[in-house]
Design a protein around this motif. Structure first.
Motif, mmCIF file in Angstrom:
data_model
loop_
_atom_site.group_PDB
_atom_site.id
_atom_site.type_symbol
_atom_site.label_atom_id
_atom_site.label_comp_id
_atom_site.label_asym_id
_atom_site.label_seq_id
_atom_site.Cartn_x
_atom_site.Cartn_y
_atom_site.Cartn_z
ATOM 1 N N GLN A 64 0.824 -1.206 0.000
ATOM 2 C CA GLN A 64 0.000 0.000 0.000
ATOM 3 C C GLN A 64 0.861 1.261 0.000
ATOM 4 N N ARG A 67 1.977 1.773 -3.510
ATOM 5 C CA ARG A 67 0.916 2.258 -4.396
ATOM 6 C C ARG A 67 0.782 3.774 -4.303
ATOM 7 N N SER A 68 0.841 4.290 -3.081
ATOM 8 C CA SER A 68 0.620 5.730 -2.892
ATOM 9 C C SER A 68 1.902 6.548 -3.013
ATOM 10 N N ARG A 148 -7.636 -1.072 -7.481
ATOM 11 C CA ARG A 148 -9.053 -0.731 -7.312
ATOM 12 C C ARG A 148 -9.841 -1.902 -6.737
ATOM 13 N N ASP A 151 -9.199 -2.085 -3.072
ATOM 14 C CA ASP A 151 -9.959 -1.076 -2.326
ATOM 15 C C ASP A 151 -11.399 -1.537 -2.117
ATOM 16 N N GLN A 154 -11.612 -4.285 0.529
ATOM 17 C CA GLN A 154 -11.512 -3.788 1.896
ATOM 18 C C GLN A 154 -12.811 -3.142 2.366
ATOM 19 N N MET A 155 -13.425 -2.379 1.500
ATOM 20 C CA MET A 155 -14.690 -1.729 1.874
ATOM 21 C C MET A 155 -15.804 -2.750 2.071
ATOM 22 N N LEU A 169 -15.470 6.079 -4.179
ATOM 23 C CA LEU A 169 -14.474 5.858 -5.240
ATOM 24 C C LEU A 169 -14.810 6.598 -6.530
#
Length: 206
Positions: A64, A67-68, A148, A151, A154-155, A169
């Motif tokens: 992570q 990624r950022s 994506r 993400d 996780q949600m 998103l």
């Protein structure tokens, strides 16, 4: 920045580097979530990351971060043997892998190289890589997910409704449904509760 749940490790490194000079530990996080939040709040030269964190697997934290902040060097500093996680960490974007039982001199060399954006491999690890004797990294189903899809997974694991995921998103609910279907297929799961169990089992963070 140090991301490690053992206060004695962070304190020891802080004192050691303070005595050496030229380095400053400007941030310490005790969990993966804290580390990820801190990464976004400042400009760091290097992250020292443990694997055995209480809330998340350190390899997932590494992924992570990359990624950022793809240009931020992350040096994995772990009690786990190199044979267990080195290849996985390097493939996930780590600039090096350092066992916690190494000498202070080796820690200093690794930090100096990593903070200069040079890859660091211990002599033992480098020899194993050259000889091809290091075990290959262990791939898990979620490694096949796109950023994506991860993400969305996780949600969903937190019970977030599809409509709310779409809003967060900036996607249409139909697109989120498509991502959900891909996640289910890649992970071999059937229901949202299965996703929650999977995320908890692999310490992917909620």
């Amino acid at each position: 920045m140090i991301v490690d749940d053992h206060a004695i490790v962070g304190g020891g490194l802080k004192q050691f580097l303070g005595n050496v000079g030229g380095f400053e530990i400007a941030g310490q996080a005790r969990t993966g979530a804290e580390g990820l939040a801190m990464v976004e709040t400042g400009k760091w030269d290097l992250v020292l990351l443990d694997i055995g964190l209480p809330d998340m697997n350190g390899i997932e934290v590494l992924k992570q971060i990359k990624r950022s902040q793809p240009d931020l060097p992350v040096l994995v500093f772990s009690m786990y043997a190199e044979d267990d996680y080195a290849m996985t960490a390097l493939e996930a974007g780590a600039i090096g892998y350092l066992p916690k039982d190494c000498s202070p001199e080796e820690i200093l060399v690794a930090i100096r190289r990593a903070s200069s954006d040079e890859r660091y491999l211990s002599p033992n690890l480098a020899e194993k890589l050259l000889c091809g004797s290091l075990p290959t990294s262990r791939k898990l189903p979620h490694d096949a997910l796109s950023a994506r899809e991860f993400d969305v997974m996780q949600m969903l694991s937190r019970g977030t409704p599809l409509v709310e995921i779409a809003e967060r998103l900036h996607l249409s609910p139909k697109t989120v449904s498509t991502y959900r279907a891909r996640v289910m297929e890649k992970l071999g799961l059937q229901h949202n509760t299965d996703i929650t169990r999977y995320v908890l089992k692999h310490k992917l963070g909620q």
